[in-house]
Scaffold this motif. Structure first.
Motif, PDB file in Angstrom:
ATOM      1  N   SER A 368       0.824  -1.190   0.177  1.00  0.00           N
ATOM      2  CA  SER A 368       0.008   0.034  -0.118  1.00  0.00           C
ATOM      3  C   SER A 368       0.870   1.444  -0.073  1.00  0.00           C
ATOM      4  O   SER A 368       0.260   2.294   0.108  1.00  0.00           O
ATOM      5  N   SER A 369       2.098   1.073   0.044  1.00  0.00           N
ATOM      6  CA  SER A 369       3.215   2.310   0.025  1.00  0.00           C
ATOM      7  C   SER A 369       3.184   2.599  -1.485  1.00  0.00           C
ATOM      8  O   SER A 369       2.526   2.106  -2.637  1.00  0.00           O
ATOM      9  N   SER A 370       3.816   3.855  -1.529  1.00  0.00           N
ATOM     10  CA  SER A 370       4.458   4.101  -3.087  1.00  0.00           C
ATOM     11  C   SER A 370       4.887   2.885  -3.825  1.00  0.00           C
ATOM     12  O   SER A 370       5.862   2.304  -3.338  1.00  0.00           O
ATOM     13  N   ARG A 371       4.523   2.744  -5.230  1.00  0.00           N
ATOM     14  CA  ARG A 371       5.089   1.804  -5.895  1.00  0.00           C
ATOM     15  C   ARG A 371       6.764   2.001  -5.961  1.00  0.00           C
ATOM     16  O   ARG A 371       7.327   0.917  -6.584  1.00  0.00           O
ATOM     17  N   SER A 372       6.968   3.065  -5.913  1.00  0.00           N
ATOM     18  CA  SER A 372       8.509   3.342  -6.387  1.00  0.00           C
ATOM     19  C   SER A 372       9.378   2.834  -5.290  1.00  0.00           C
ATOM     20  O   SER A 372      10.590   2.608  -5.220  1.00  0.00           O
ATOM     21  N   SER A 373       8.890   2.287  -3.983  1.00  0.00           N
ATOM     22  CA  SER A 373       9.649   1.678  -3.038  1.00  0.00           C
ATOM     23  C   SER A 373       9.634   0.059  -3.017  1.00  0.00           C
ATOM     24  O   SER A 373      10.202  -0.537  -2.193  1.00  0.00           O
ATOM     25  N   SER A 374       9.210  -0.507  -3.984  1.00  0.00           N
ATOM     26  CA  SER A 374       8.949  -1.892  -4.494  1.00  0.00           C
ATOM     27  C   SER A 374      10.658  -1.998  -4.932  1.00  0.00           C
ATOM     28  O   SER A 374      11.288  -1.272  -5.318  1.00  0.00           O
ATOM     29  N   ILE A 375      11.024  -3.552  -4.549  1.00  0.00           N
ATOM     30  CA  ILE A 375      12.133  -4.135  -5.055  1.00  0.00           C
ATOM     31  C   ILE A 375      12.041  -4.671  -6.506  1.00  0.00           C
ATOM     32  O   ILE A 375      11.447  -6.038  -6.307  1.00  0.00           O
ATOM     33  N   THR A 376      12.525  -4.274  -7.473  1.00  0.00           N
ATOM     34  CA  THR A 376      12.246  -4.791  -8.783  1.00  0.00           C
ATOM     35  C   THR A 376      13.249  -5.848  -8.904  1.00  0.00           C
ATOM     36  O   THR A 376      14.106  -6.323  -8.124  1.00  0.00           O
ATOM     37  N   LEU A 377      12.878  -6.546  -9.760  1.00  0.00           N
ATOM     38  CA  LEU A 377      13.721  -7.759 -10.407  1.00  0.00           C
ATOM     39  C   LEU A 377      15.152  -7.199 -10.593  1.00  0.00           C
ATOM     40  O   LEU A 377      16.120  -8.212 -10.173  1.00  0.00           O
ATOM     41  N   LYS A 378      15.404  -6.234 -11.212  1.00  0.00           N
ATOM     42  CA  LYS A 378      16.830  -5.836 -11.283  1.00  0.00           C
ATOM     43  C   LYS A 378      17.435  -5.652  -9.905  1.00  0.00           C
ATOM     44  O   LYS A 378      18.617  -5.915  -9.826  1.00  0.00           O
ATOM     45  N   HIS A 379      16.789  -4.921  -8.999  1.00  0.00           N
ATOM     46  CA  HIS A 379      17.398  -4.610  -7.672  1.00  0.00           C
ATOM     47  C   HIS A 379      17.580  -6.338  -6.999  1.00  0.00           C
ATOM     48  O   HIS A 379      18.595  -6.222  -6.376  1.00  0.00           O
ATOM     49  N   GLN A 380      16.653  -7.245  -7.260  1.00  0.00           N
ATOM     50  CA  GLN A 380      16.909  -8.439  -6.581  1.00  0.00           C
ATOM     51  C   GLN A 380      18.099  -9.180  -7.205  1.00  0.00           C
ATOM     52  O   GLN A 380      18.721  -9.803  -6.193  1.00  0.00           O
ATOM     53  N   VAL A 381      18.250  -9.068  -8.242  1.00  0.00           N
ATOM     54  CA  VAL A 381      19.655  -9.534  -8.948  1.00  0.00           C
ATOM     55  C   VAL A 381      20.934  -8.966  -8.242  1.00  0.00           C
ATOM     56  O   VAL A 381      21.784  -9.604  -7.727  1.00  0.00           O
ATOM     57  N   ILE A 382      20.830  -7.618  -8.405  1.00  0.00           N
ATOM     58  CA  ILE A 382      21.846  -6.840  -7.425  1.00  0.00           C
ATOM     59  C   ILE A 382      22.216  -7.316  -6.224  1.00  0.00           C
ATOM     60  O   ILE A 382      23.577  -7.635  -5.664  1.00  0.00           O
ATOM     61  N   ILE A 383      21.258  -7.305  -5.335  1.00  0.00           N
ATOM     62  CA  ILE A 383      21.159  -7.781  -3.941  1.00  0.00           C
ATOM     63  C   ILE A 383      21.574  -9.305  -3.841  1.00  0.00           C
ATOM     64  O   ILE A 383      22.358  -9.391  -2.988  1.00  0.00           O
ATOM     65  N   TRP A 384      21.296  -9.884  -4.638  1.00  0.00           N
ATOM     66  CA  TRP A 384      21.730 -11.518  -4.841  1.00  0.00           C
ATOM     67  C   TRP A 384      23.279 -11.366  -5.036  1.00  0.00           C
ATOM     68  O   TRP A 384      23.901 -12.160  -4.298  1.00  0.00           O
ATOM     69  N   TRP A 385      23.702 -10.571  -6.177  1.00  0.00           N
ATOM     70  CA  TRP A 385      25.121 -10.627  -6.420  1.00  0.00           C
ATOM     71  C   TRP A 385      26.122 -10.237  -5.363  1.00  0.00           C
ATOM     72  O   TRP A 385      27.129 -10.476  -5.039  1.00  0.00           O
ATOM     73  N   ALA A 386      25.582  -9.057  -4.760  1.00  0.00           N
ATOM     74  CA  ALA A 386      26.236  -8.266  -3.607  1.00  0.00           C
ATOM     75  C   ALA A 386      26.572  -9.279  -2.505  1.00  0.00           C
ATOM     76  O   ALA A 386      27.497  -9.129  -1.891  1.00  0.00           O
ATOM     77  N   GLY A 387      25.667 -10.172  -2.075  1.00  0.00           N
ATOM     78  CA  GLY A 387      25.940 -11.366  -1.093  1.00  0.00           C
ATOM     79  C   GLY A 387      26.843 -12.211  -1.587  1.00  0.00           C
ATOM     80  O   GLY A 387      26.953 -13.275  -0.641  1.00  0.00           O
ATOM     81  N   LEU A 388      27.255 -12.448  -2.899  1.00  0.00           N
ATOM     82  CA  LEU A 388      28.034 -13.615  -2.886  1.00  0.00           C
ATOM     83  C   LEU A 388      29.459 -13.587  -2.598  1.00  0.00           C
ATOM     84  O   LEU A 388      30.125 -14.606  -2.479  1.00  0.00           O
ATOM     85  N   MET A 389      30.120 -12.348  -2.250  1.00  0.00           N
ATOM     86  CA  MET A 389      31.211 -12.128  -1.984  1.00  0.00           C
ATOM     87  C   MET A 389      31.619 -12.380  -0.251  1.00  0.00           C
ATOM     88  O   MET A 389      30.790 -12.152   0.357  1.00  0.00           O
ATOM     89  N   ARG A 390      32.735 -13.051   0.134  1.00  0.00           N
ATOM     90  CA  ARG A 390      32.975 -13.552   1.172  1.00  0.00           C
ATOM     91  C   ARG A 390      34.156 -12.711   1.804  1.00  0.00           C
ATOM     92  O   ARG A 390      34.954 -12.330   0.988  1.00  0.00           O
ATOM     93  N   GLY A 391      34.140 -12.320   2.911  1.00  0.00           N
ATOM     94  CA  GLY A 391      35.375 -11.447   3.491  1.00  0.00           C
ATOM     95  C   GLY A 391      35.791 -11.975   4.984  1.00  0.00           C
ATOM     96  O   GLY A 391      35.989 -12.927   5.215  1.00  0.00           O
ATOM     97  N   ALA A 392      36.068 -10.897   5.693  1.00  0.00           N
ATOM     98  CA  ALA A 392      36.713 -10.803   7.174  1.00  0.00           C
ATOM     99  C   ALA A 392      36.145 -11.825   8.060  1.00  0.00           C
ATOM    100  O   ALA A 392      36.712 -12.575   8.619  1.00  0.00           O
TER     101      ALA A 392
END
Length: 521
Positions: A368-392
């Motif tokens: 029910s919020s503004s549609r501009s705040s939804s997580i699009t498919l492109k955003h989901q792909v970037i979020i998925w990719w961002a979490g593939l790297m492992r670190g400290a």
């Protein structure tokens, strides 16, 4: 006489540390210089730079030692958890953009908490099934459970350096928030697993893990919030800045570290405690100090975090060439590659298993919020990719699980340490290099990337019903019914709006900070 010999021995040990510390300090300085030279490119961040410099330094040391060792300083996981990790996590909490973080708090918690559980289960089950087929046997049930948490901890630095916060505030907030909550959750879950009786794993075991996790999570968070609020109250009431801005900075640093050590003393999660302590110090205490202290605190905390993280990646680069661990492992080269590939596949699978479903759930919660705040498919792909790297954090947990003061005791443990190092190297370097072209392809610069700005709260929204002691019981009952209906209709947005009103009415007058209409934090 014995006391004199003991003092002489301690002095000799101290002098032996001069050379390795000098090498690491020189390496950090070199990372600074090269990172500055590559800043305009943004393809290579300090983590990748530190890994490369660590590998080069390890090669030089390996040649000098004639193949005996590639590093001159042993990694002690206790040093990491006591000295290096606290400034990294505290700075993450202190620098977080609070408006976006709290507006997307439930989504971030879905990714950072529920997502870690899903990823850990998939990685644990997958390694349990696939490792024996690759002739890698000898791991205990506790080791498999530990592997799930070790490889569920993310490192989103590469992606955050490519994303622009002004153009994609929602995406940046989700990647950053999920990254820091993910690290804290991984450590809490790892510590909960260490307390289990792995000889009897059943449904009740899973229930005990969840209950232990919830206890650690809630109590650690409460301790961090209390430390942040106490610091804010003291700074506002005593106003150290009228005499010395140094005392203001010292109080903030020492209180943050004290909260971490108290959490460790009470066997809680110091990582979670110091993270929320940083958030509340930034939200309240930061407004109670002088202007010079405000500038100084942000730069000092960021500097401490940068040095600690660079130090860790330098060591990882050097440890990748540690011939002792490679010789200790009994797996063939082909089986070793199979183990590394299996772990990377499980990381990608576990990441996908929660990013896309939980993104859909988040969109439903914000329907029910503004549609501009939804997580699009492109955003989901970037979020998925961002979490593939492992670190400290993955490195630290692996050393804590599979080594004794930095040294693996058997071939199985040595294989897991080398596997973790290889996964960190591969994911950071390969995925890090590919992050910028992927983000530019999915979100071209200047191509309406600013559509996901969070919806601002209007005056009508600020009239959300709150209970009042000055109103009658019937009026309060109507307010409660209106609030419940709005909560069901717009859960995320309504909770955020209630918090903002409560913060302005009660928290800021006591603990410090300008009113909401005077700040955009």
């Amino acid at each position: 006489m014995e006391r004199m010999w003991e003092m002489a021995g301690n002095l000799g040990e101290a002098r032996q540390l001069v050379v390795p510390i000098t090498v690491f300090v020189a390496g950090v300085c070199l990372c600074l210089v090269i990172g500055h030279m590559l800043e305009e490119n943004r393809w290579v961040n300090e983590s990748i730079t530190a890994l490369f410099i660590g590998c080069v330094t390890g090669t030089i040391i390996l040649l000098i030692s004639k193949g005996k060792s590639s590093h001159i300083l042993r990694f002690d996981e206790e040093i990491f958890f006591i000295y290096l990790l606290p400034p990294i996590i505290f700075n993450a909490g202190f620098q977080v953009k609070k408006k976006q973080f709290f507006h997307n708090f439930l989504t971030i918690m879905l990714f950072g908490v529920i997502g870690v559980f899903i990823s850990s289960v998939i990685i644990t089950a997958g390694s349990w099934l696939l490792f024996p087929r690759l002739n890698f046997i000898g791991l205990t049930p506790r080791d498999y459970l530990g592997i799930g948490t070790i490889f569920s901890s993310t490192d989103t630095v590469c992606t955050l350096q490519v994303l622009h916060q002004e153009e994609t505030p929602l995406l940046y907030s989700l990647v950053f928030g999920e990254g820091v909550v993910n690290d804290a959750t991984s450590v809490v879950l790892f510590n909960a697993i260490q307390k289990l009786d792995v000889n009897r794993i059943d449904v009740w075991t899973a229930v005990r893990v969840i209950l232990d996790f919830l206890y650690l999570f809630s109590t650690s968070t409460a301790l961090g919030v209390a430390a942040g609020l106490l610091t804010s109250y003291v700074l506002k009431g005593l106003y150290f800045g009228r005499h010395s801005s140094v005392r203001e900075l010292a109080v903030m640093v020492l209180m943050a570290y004290l909260s971490y050590m108290l959490a460790e003393l009470f066997k809680l999660s110091g990582i979670l405690t110091v993270f929320f302590c940083g958030i509340f110090m930034s939200h309240y205490a930061w407004h109670n100090v002088t202007d010079s202290s405000r500038v100084t605190t942000r730069h000092v905390f960021a500097m401490m975090s940068f040095i600690a993280e660079t130090f860790i990646f330098l060591y990882v680069g050097m440890d990748a060439l540690d011939t002792q661990k490679w010789r200790m492992s009994k797996l063939s080269a082909w089986d070793s590659v199979g183990v590394y590939s299996t772990v990377m596949f499980l990381i990608m699978l576990g990441r996908a298993a929660f990013v896309f479903p939980l993104s859909a759930l988040s969109n439903c919660m914000n329907r029910s919020s503004s549609r501009s705040s939804s997580i699009t498919l492109k955003h989901q792909v970037i979020i998925w990719w961002a979490g593939l790297m492992r670190g400290a954090v993955s490195i630290a947990l692996a050393f804590k699980q599979f080594t004794h003061y930095g040294v693996p005791l058997d071939p199985v443990n040595a294989t897991m340490v080398t596997t973790t190092v290889i996964v960190v190297l591969f994911s950071t370097i390969v995925f890090g290099f590919l992050t910028k072209p992927l983000v530019n392809y999915l979100l071209p610069p200047g191509h309406a990337n600013n559509i996901d700005h969070a919806r601002s709260i209007t005056k009508e929204d600020m009239m959300l019903p709150l209970l009042s002691f000055e109103e009658s019981a019937a009026t309060n009952l109507l307010r409660a019914k209106d609030g419940l209906s709005m909560l069901i209709e717009r859960p995320v947005y309504t909770i955020h709006s209630f918090w903002r009103r409560f913060d302005d009415a009660y928290m800021r007058p006591i603990f410090g900070g300008p009113q909401r209409d005077q700040t955009s934090s």
